[in-house]
Design a protein around this motif. Structure first.
Motif, short mmCIF file in Angstrom:
data_model
loop_
_atom_site.label_atom_id
_atom_site.label_comp_id
_atom_site.label_asym_id
_atom_site.label_seq_id
_atom_site.Cartn_x
_atom_site.Cartn_y
_atom_site.Cartn_z
N ALA A 139 -18.72 -35.50 55.70
CA ALA A 139 -17.39 -34.90 55.79
C ALA A 139 -17.49 -33.38 55.95
N VAL A 140 -18.40 -32.76 55.21
CA VAL A 140 -18.58 -31.30 55.32
C VAL A 140 -19.06 -30.92 56.72
N LEU A 141 -20.03 -31.66 57.24
CA LEU A 141 -20.52 -31.37 58.59
C LEU A 141 -19.41 -31.54 59.62
N ALA A 142 -18.62 -32.58 59.47
CA ALA A 142 -17.52 -32.82 60.41
C ALA A 142 -16.50 -31.70 60.35
N ALA A 143 -16.19 -31.22 59.14
CA ALA A 143 -15.24 -30.13 58.99
C ALA A 143 -15.76 -28.85 59.64
N LEU A 144 -17.04 -28.55 59.40
CA LEU A 144 -17.63 -27.34 59.99
C LEU A 144 -17.67 -27.44 61.51
N GLY A 198 -14.06 -27.19 62.97
CA GLY A 198 -13.54 -25.83 62.84
C GLY A 198 -14.18 -24.89 63.84
N ALA A 199 -15.49 -25.01 64.03
CA ALA A 199 -16.19 -24.16 65.00
C ALA A 199 -15.72 -24.46 66.41
N ALA A 200 -15.55 -25.75 66.74
CA ALA A 200 -15.11 -26.13 68.07
C ALA A 200 -13.73 -25.56 68.37
N ALA A 201 -12.82 -25.65 67.40
CA ALA A 201 -11.46 -25.14 67.62
C ALA A 201 -11.45 -23.64 67.83
#
Length: 255
Positions: free
Chosen positions: A202-207, A210-213
């Protein structure tokens, strides 16, 4: 209907073809900018629908690739292909225009060019591959829900960090996004991920989302002067693909 209920219905009415949007008493009564907190909820619902179809297809004896195809059909029917259309238009405009005005004009053209066609083929192929790699029906459902939530949250991040590329159109009709609903959208996506997938995934997906956006916001500001409805659809689908690919790669026990 409460204010939160109207905002929820507005989010579903804007981003899907599901009947919840019909609950709106009148469009004029809804602050679409304030409804962005519910975008990840829409993603969870669409991902859940696709996940149920995937599980049913496997139960009927279909191979994972075929089940994934039917899950994509369900997702497209639920959204009306809104984000796929945005991806195709963005690819054509950003790939083929020499000036901002020309890029925006290409994006408004209903015809799909070579960049758009390639983008759609890749988007379908990558999602099929990710779902087939995960294979387990309930894990696929969780991955689709998490990817859908982060994809819609990424839209909100881009809306907050960029101006309108044109004064009219779908993006401009939503208006300026308040900070509170935007932060709530991100929080809902993160909490959903923490519930549905392992903590570190979940943390990796959030990071990653967020970076992609944020990178997309910088890119379209330079290429278009801001965001349009098409570029929001593109970042939604692109983020979904990134998160699905991540979960297919790092979530333990998938193979």
């Amino acid at each position: 209907m409460s204010s939160a209920g109207r905002q929820m219905a507005a989010a579903f009415g804007l981003l899907t073809r599901l009947p919840l949007g019909a609950a709106l008493p009148a469009p004029a009564m809804v602050d679409y900018g304030a409804s962005v907190w519910a975008y990840p909820v829409v993603g969870l619902a669409v991902g859940g629908i696709a996940g149920v179809v995937y599980a049913l297809a496997l139960w009927l004896g279909m191979a994972p690739w075929l089940a994934a195809g039917w899950a994509l059909v369900a997702s497209v029917l639920a959204t009306g292909g809104l984000h796929e259309d945005g991806l195709a238009d963005s690819a054509d405009g950003l790939g083929g225009g020499g000036t901002i005005a020309r890029r925006l004009a290409i994006m408004r053209d209903s015809r799909i060019g070579s960049y758009g066609a390639i983008g759609l083929v890749l988007a379908v192929a990558l999602r099929l591959a990710a779902m087939a790699s995960i294979a387990g029906p309930w894990r696929v459902m969780a991955a689709l829900m998490v990817a859908g939530a982060f994809g819609r949250a990424a839209m909100v991040v881009v809306q907050r960090r960029t101006a309108f590329a044109r004064p009219d159109g779908l993006a401009a009709s939503v208006g300026v996004i308040p900070a509170g609903p935007a932060l709530l959208a991100e929080a809902i996506a993160v909490v959903a991920a923490l519930v549905l997938v392992p903590f570190w995934a979940a943390v990796l997906a959030a990071l990653l989302s967020g970076a992609a956006a944020r990178l997309w916001a910088r890119y379209i500001t330079g290429r278009l002067g801001g965001h349009t409805g098409d570029t929001l659809g593109a970042i939604e689908l692109g983020t979904e693909i990134l998160v699905l690919s991540l979960l297919a790669s790092v979530w333990p026990g998938l193979r």
